[in-house]
Design an enzyme around this catalytic site. Structure first.
Site, PDB file in Angstrom:
ATOM      1  N   HIS A  21       0.852  -1.095  -0.168  1.00 56.59           N
ATOM      2  CA  HIS A  21      -0.215   0.052   0.033  1.00 56.59           C
ATOM      3  C   HIS A  21       1.056   1.361   0.235  1.00 56.59           C
ATOM      4  O   HIS A  21       0.462   2.476  -0.745  1.00 56.59           O
ATOM      5  CB  HIS A  21      -1.221   0.082   1.409  1.00 56.59           C
ATOM      6  CG  HIS A  21      -1.800   1.002   1.642  1.00 56.59           C
ATOM      7  ND1 HIS A  21      -2.977   1.170   0.528  1.00 56.59           N
ATOM      8  CD2 HIS A  21      -1.732   2.163   2.145  1.00 56.59           C
ATOM      9  CE1 HIS A  21      -3.406   2.308   0.706  1.00 56.59           C
ATOM     10  NE2 HIS A  21      -3.012   3.283   2.043  1.00 56.59           N
ATOM     11  N   GLU A  22       2.021   1.233   0.845  1.00 53.87           N
ATOM     12  CA  GLU A  22       2.601   2.518   0.853  1.00 53.87           C
ATOM     13  C   GLU A  22       3.287   2.839  -0.261  1.00 53.87           C
ATOM     14  O   GLU A  22       3.335   4.306  -0.425  1.00 53.87           O
ATOM     15  CB  GLU A  22       3.812   2.961   1.660  1.00 53.87           C
ATOM     16  CG  GLU A  22       3.371   2.448   3.348  1.00 53.87           C
ATOM     17  CD  GLU A  22       3.051   3.513   4.189  1.00 53.87           C
ATOM     18  OE1 GLU A  22       2.907   4.684   3.773  1.00 53.87           O
ATOM     19  OE2 GLU A  22       2.070   3.093   5.067  1.00 53.87           O
ATOM     20  N   SER A  23       4.658   2.195  -0.764  1.00 57.10           N
ATOM     21  CA  SER A  23       5.682   2.028  -1.815  1.00 57.10           C
ATOM     22  C   SER A  23       5.193   1.148  -3.240  1.00 57.10           C
ATOM     23  O   SER A  23       5.781   0.729  -3.500  1.00 57.10           O
ATOM     24  CB  SER A  23       6.868   1.250  -0.735  1.00 57.10           C
ATOM     25  OG  SER A  23       6.932   0.404  -0.541  1.00 57.10           O
TER      26      SER A  23
END
Ligand SMILES: *[C@@H]1O[C@H](CO)[C@@H](O)[C@H](O)[C@H]1NC(C)=O
Length: 120
Positions: A57-59
């Site tokens: 999700h983040e990266s």
């Protein structure tokens, strides 16, 4: 296709191959990363699926990803570690690391920092 076009394509192909091995960023596959976090970086097995989900999700599992937050601070790398934990251009911050090192294909420093600050 004539031979000039073919040889151009071939050159392009060689170029892609040649530069590919020096690319700095790494796009991880989920299982590859899970294995690495478990075996080389001491992440807890029971938390692995949470970590992978979070990091995806983040990266998007891209070690070189840098994003800018609405307040102007930046998040770095696979773990999207906020700039307050690192220092630009030299070691520093809570993690005593250069922010650029959090973008390395080698996730050693980033993993230590992420565990220290437990961004989960
Ligand atoms: C800026 O925003 C990020 C992400 O929302 C947060 O982690 C960080 O603490 C904020 N920094 C400041 C200086 O407010």
């Amino acid at each position: 296709m004539n031979s000039t076009k073919l040889s151009r394509l071939y050159l392009l192909f060689l170029l892609v191959i040649a530069t590919g091995s020096h690319v700095w960023a790494k796009l991880y596959l989920r299982c590859e990363l899970a294995r690495k976090l478990l075996n080389q970086h001491g992440f807890e097995r029971s938390l692995l699926s949470n970590w992978i989900c979070l990091l995806e999700h983040e990266s998007e599992l891209n070690t070189a990803k840098v994003t800018t937050n609405p307040n102007g601070s930046k998040n770095y790398g696979l773990f999207q570690i906020n700039g307050r934990y690192c220092q630009q251009g030299r070691r520093g911050g809570t993690c005593n690391v250069d922010c650029d090192d959090l973008l390395d294909e080698n996730i050693h420093e980033a993993a230590i920092c992420a565990k220290r600050i437990q961004i989960s």
